[in-house]
Design a protein around this motif. Structure first.
Motif, short mmCIF file in Angstrom:
data_model
loop_
_atom_site.label_atom_id
_atom_site.label_comp_id
_atom_site.label_asym_id
_atom_site.label_seq_id
_atom_site.Cartn_x
_atom_site.Cartn_y
_atom_site.Cartn_z
N SER A 112 -6.89 5.94 1.09
CA SER A 112 -6.95 6.63 2.22
C SER A 112 -6.33 8.06 2.20
N GLN A 113 -6.66 8.77 3.20
CA GLN A 113 -6.11 10.31 3.12
C GLN A 113 -4.52 10.38 3.89
N THR A 114 -4.36 9.63 4.47
CA THR A 114 -2.91 9.64 5.19
C THR A 114 -1.95 8.25 4.90
N LEU A 115 -0.85 8.40 5.05
CA LEU A 115 0.01 7.15 4.78
C LEU A 115 -0.25 6.20 6.03
N GLY A 116 -0.50 6.53 6.99
CA GLY A 116 -0.92 5.91 8.44
C GLY A 116 -2.08 4.81 8.14
N ALA A 117 -3.21 5.69 7.54
CA ALA A 117 -4.40 5.01 6.83
C ALA A 117 -4.06 4.19 5.99
N ALA A 118 -3.27 4.23 5.00
CA ALA A 118 -2.98 3.57 3.72
C ALA A 118 -2.31 2.18 4.38
N SER A 119 -1.43 2.50 5.36
CA SER A 119 -0.73 1.30 5.67
C SER A 119 -1.52 0.41 6.51
N ALA A 120 -2.53 0.95 7.27
CA ALA A 120 -3.48 0.10 8.05
C ALA A 120 -4.33 -0.54 7.29
N ALA A 176 0.83 -1.20 -0.05
CA ALA A 176 0.10 -0.12 0.04
C ALA A 176 0.97 1.31 0.01
N LEU A 177 1.98 1.25 0.71
CA LEU A 177 2.68 2.40 0.87
C LEU A 177 3.43 2.65 -0.51
N VAL A 178 4.31 1.50 -1.06
CA VAL A 178 4.83 1.94 -2.36
C VAL A 178 4.13 2.36 -3.35
N VAL A 179 2.91 1.65 -3.47
CA VAL A 179 2.01 1.89 -4.45
C VAL A 179 1.44 3.55 -4.32
#
Length: 126
Positions: free
Chosen positions: A89-97, A20-23
């Motif tokens: 997701s709006q934030t990197l943390g949310a995308a990671s979760a 998710a983070l790399v994408v």
């Protein structure tokens, strides 16, 4: 009896979160959806190979590589599609979760699938 079940979920969550983070880093809103999905799939498959091969000696080849390939390929496509439509997701943390949750769900599905195919396994202690 397998003692690495928690490790399976942690590996799936790690692959999902990394995918998710790399994408998120390579796909931008407005990018062509098909290109974003293909890029996400490529990134997810590369990550699955790297992380999966590192973890498979500890967790087992089937338990790591098969779910990891599904997490990488389909997760990468899903995250690429969502991010290209600015629906991610709006934030990197949310995308990671979200990626970690996706990874855990895929591992759960494979555990259930494996259990259904094999039936209940009785540990005889041998």
């Amino acid at each position: 009896m397998r003692i690495c079940v928690l490790g399976d979920y942690l590996a799936g969550m790690a692959i999902g979160a990394l995918t998710a983070l790399v994408v998120r880093a390579i796909v931008w809103p407005g990018m062509d959806m098909v290109i974003a999905m293909l890029a996400g799939m490529g990134v997810g498959m590369a990550l699955h190979l790297v992380v999966g091969l590192m973890l498979s000696p500890l967790l087992g080849m089937f338990e790591t590589m098969i779910p990891a390939s599904m997490i990488g390929m389909y997760g990468g496509m899903l995250f690429g599609m969502r991010d290209s439509m600015a629906a991610g997701s709006q934030t990197l943390g949310a995308a990671s979760a979200v990626g970690a949750l996706f990874g855990a769900v895929i591992v759960l599905v494979f555990h259930l699938y494996d259990r259904i195919l094999r039936g209940a396994v009785v540990d005889t202690g041998e």
